[in-house]
Scaffold this motif. Structure first.
Motif, PDB file in Angstrom:
ATOM      1  N   LEU A 107      -5.943   9.631   4.338  1.00 12.56           N
ATOM      2  CA  LEU A 107      -6.471   8.373   4.869  1.00 12.56           C
ATOM      3  C   LEU A 107      -6.862   7.437   3.734  1.00 12.56           C
ATOM      4  O   LEU A 107      -6.582   6.235   3.783  1.00 12.56           O
ATOM      5  CB  LEU A 107      -7.676   8.634   5.775  1.00 12.56           C
ATOM      6  N   VAL A 108      -7.521   7.983   2.723  1.00 15.26           N
ATOM      7  CA  VAL A 108      -7.929   7.178   1.572  1.00 15.26           C
ATOM      8  C   VAL A 108      -6.694   6.618   0.875  1.00 15.26           C
ATOM      9  O   VAL A 108      -6.642   5.433   0.529  1.00 15.26           O
ATOM     10  CB  VAL A 108      -8.802   8.005   0.600  1.00 15.26           C
ATOM     11  N   ARG A 109      -5.680   7.447   0.682  1.00 14.55           N
ATOM     12  CA  ARG A 109      -4.452   6.999   0.024  1.00 14.55           C
ATOM     13  C   ARG A 109      -3.799   5.868   0.818  1.00 14.55           C
ATOM     14  O   ARG A 109      -3.417   4.835   0.258  1.00 14.55           O
ATOM     15  CB  ARG A 109      -3.478   8.167  -0.142  1.00 14.55           C
ATOM     16  N   MET A 110      -3.693   6.043   2.135  1.00 19.05           N
ATOM     17  CA  MET A 110      -3.069   5.004   2.970  1.00 19.05           C
ATOM     18  C   MET A 110      -3.896   3.720   2.985  1.00 19.05           C
ATOM     19  O   MET A 110      -3.347   2.617   2.911  1.00 19.05           O
ATOM     20  CB  MET A 110      -2.859   5.527   4.388  1.00 19.05           C
ATOM     21  N   ALA A 111      -5.212   3.859   3.086  1.00 17.49           N
ATOM     22  CA  ALA A 111      -6.086   2.680   3.081  1.00 17.49           C
ATOM     23  C   ALA A 111      -5.955   1.933   1.754  1.00 17.49           C
ATOM     24  O   ALA A 111      -5.910   0.698   1.734  1.00 17.49           O
ATOM     25  CB  ALA A 111      -7.532   3.090   3.339  1.00 17.49           C
ATOM     26  N   ASN A 112      -5.865   2.666   0.656  1.00 17.65           N
ATOM     27  CA  ASN A 112      -5.710   2.031  -0.651  1.00 17.65           C
ATOM     28  C   ASN A 112      -4.376   1.302  -0.760  1.00 17.65           C
ATOM     29  O   ASN A 112      -4.298   0.237  -1.387  1.00 17.65           O
ATOM     30  CB  ASN A 112      -5.860   3.058  -1.775  1.00 17.65           C
ATOM     31  N   GLN A 113      -3.331   1.844  -0.163  1.00 14.01           N
ATOM     32  CA  GLN A 113      -2.037   1.156  -0.161  1.00 14.01           C
ATOM     33  C   GLN A 113      -2.129  -0.167   0.596  1.00 14.01           C
ATOM     34  O   GLN A 113      -1.577  -1.182   0.165  1.00 14.01           O
ATOM     35  CB  GLN A 113      -0.957   2.044   0.451  1.00 14.01           C
ATOM     36  N   ILE A 114      -2.849  -0.157   1.701  1.00 11.25           N
ATOM     37  CA  ILE A 114      -3.061  -1.391   2.463  1.00 11.25           C
ATOM     38  C   ILE A 114      -3.852  -2.381   1.610  1.00 11.25           C
ATOM     39  O   ILE A 114      -3.514  -3.564   1.523  1.00 11.25           O
ATOM     40  CB  ILE A 114      -3.791  -1.094   3.788  1.00 11.25           C
ATOM     41  N   GLY A 115      -4.904  -1.889   0.958  1.00 10.71           N
ATOM     42  CA  GLY A 115      -5.707  -2.737   0.083  1.00 10.71           C
ATOM     43  C   GLY A 115      -4.890  -3.344  -1.047  1.00 10.71           C
ATOM     44  O   GLY A 115      -5.046  -4.529  -1.375  1.00 10.71           O
ATOM     45  N   GLN A 116      -4.004  -2.559  -1.646  1.00 10.68           N
ATOM     46  CA  GLN A 116      -3.160  -3.068  -2.733  1.00 10.68           C
ATOM     47  C   GLN A 116      -2.252  -4.186  -2.248  1.00 10.68           C
ATOM     48  O   GLN A 116      -2.026  -5.174  -2.950  1.00 10.68           O
ATOM     49  CB  GLN A 116      -2.338  -1.938  -3.337  1.00 10.68           C
ATOM     50  N   PHE A 117      -1.726  -4.033  -1.042  1.00  8.73           N
ATOM     51  CA  PHE A 117      -0.880  -5.095  -0.477  1.00  8.73           C
ATOM     52  C   PHE A 117      -1.677  -6.390  -0.353  1.00  8.73           C
ATOM     53  O   PHE A 117      -1.213  -7.461  -0.758  1.00  8.73           O
ATOM     54  CB  PHE A 117      -0.338  -4.666   0.888  1.00  8.73           C
ATOM     55  N   PHE A 118      -2.866  -6.317   0.201  1.00 11.23           N
ATOM     56  CA  PHE A 118      -3.656  -7.523   0.451  1.00 11.23           C
ATOM     57  C   PHE A 118      -4.277  -8.093  -0.823  1.00 11.23           C
ATOM     58  O   PHE A 118      -4.644  -9.272  -0.846  1.00 11.23           O
ATOM     59  CB  PHE A 118      -4.726  -7.257   1.514  1.00 11.23           C
ATOM     60  N   ARG A 174      -9.306 -14.390  -1.294  1.00 12.58           N
ATOM     61  CA  ARG A 174      -9.928 -13.072  -1.149  1.00 12.58           C
ATOM     62  C   ARG A 174     -10.590 -12.880   0.219  1.00 12.58           C
ATOM     63  O   ARG A 174     -10.412 -11.826   0.827  1.00 12.58           O
ATOM     64  CB  ARG A 174     -10.905 -12.781  -2.277  1.00 12.58           C
ATOM     65  N   PRO A 175     -11.366 -13.821   0.724  1.00 13.57           N
ATOM     66  CA  PRO A 175     -11.954 -13.612   2.058  1.00 13.57           C
ATOM     67  C   PRO A 175     -10.897 -13.371   3.133  1.00 13.57           C
ATOM     68  O   PRO A 175     -11.075 -12.525   4.005  1.00 13.57           O
ATOM     69  CB  PRO A 175     -12.740 -14.901   2.311  1.00 13.57           C
ATOM     70  N   GLU A 176      -9.796 -14.099   3.056  1.00 12.25           N
ATOM     71  CA  GLU A 176      -8.714 -13.901   4.021  1.00 12.25           C
ATOM     72  C   GLU A 176      -8.082 -12.513   3.836  1.00 12.25           C
ATOM     73  O   GLU A 176      -7.751 -11.832   4.808  1.00 12.25           O
ATOM     74  CB  GLU A 176      -7.649 -14.981   3.841  1.00 12.25           C
ATOM     75  N   ALA A 177      -7.951 -12.086   2.592  1.00 11.90           N
ATOM     76  CA  ALA A 177      -7.382 -10.769   2.310  1.00 11.90           C
ATOM     77  C   ALA A 177      -8.287  -9.653   2.829  1.00 11.90           C
ATOM     78  O   ALA A 177      -7.809  -8.680   3.416  1.00 11.90           O
ATOM     79  CB  ALA A 177      -7.163 -10.610   0.806  1.00 11.90           C
ATOM     80  N   LEU A 178      -9.584  -9.792   2.637  1.00  5.57           N
ATOM     81  CA  LEU A 178     -10.531  -8.783   3.122  1.00  5.57           C
ATOM     82  C   LEU A 178     -10.467  -8.673   4.643  1.00  5.57           C
ATOM     83  O   LEU A 178     -10.470  -7.573   5.195  1.00  5.57           O
ATOM     84  CB  LEU A 178     -11.945  -9.128   2.663  1.00  5.57           C
ATOM     85  N   GLU A 179     -10.395  -9.813   5.291  1.00  7.36           N
ATOM     86  CA  GLU A 179     -10.270  -9.808   6.748  1.00  7.36           C
ATOM     87  C   GLU A 179      -8.942  -9.171   7.166  1.00  7.36           C
ATOM     88  O   GLU A 179      -8.871  -8.436   8.149  1.00  7.36           O
ATOM     89  CB  GLU A 179     -10.376 -11.223   7.295  1.00  7.36           C
TER      90      GLU A 179
END
Length: 75
Positions: free
Chosen positions: A6-17, A23-28
């Protein structure tokens, strides 16, 4: 699902954004993606990891997105 996955997948999503200039739009966007495409048990497990382990291993984009927009995760 195992927390490391889950952490690995979430980090991949974070890297994309992270590539987004707003940044605020990316966080959302991170929070919206998790809320829309992850099934509830995955979101619950990720939140439990954050609450119990402090989110160890999550990149700063994902950690900040969840902190700011936790309600979007719908759990």
């Amino acid at each position: 699902m195992h927390t490391d996955a889950l952490v690995r997948m979430a980090n991949q999503i974070g890297q994309f954004f992270e590539a987004m200039p707003d940044r605020p739009e990316a966080l959302e966007g991170v929070a919206q993606h998790l809320g829309k495409f992850w099934e509830p048990r995955m979101r619950r497990a990720l939140l439990a990891h954050i609450d119990g382990e402090g989110g160890a291993g999550l990149n700063s984009m994902v950690s900040e997105a969840i902190r700011l927009h936790r309600g979007m995760l719908g759990t």
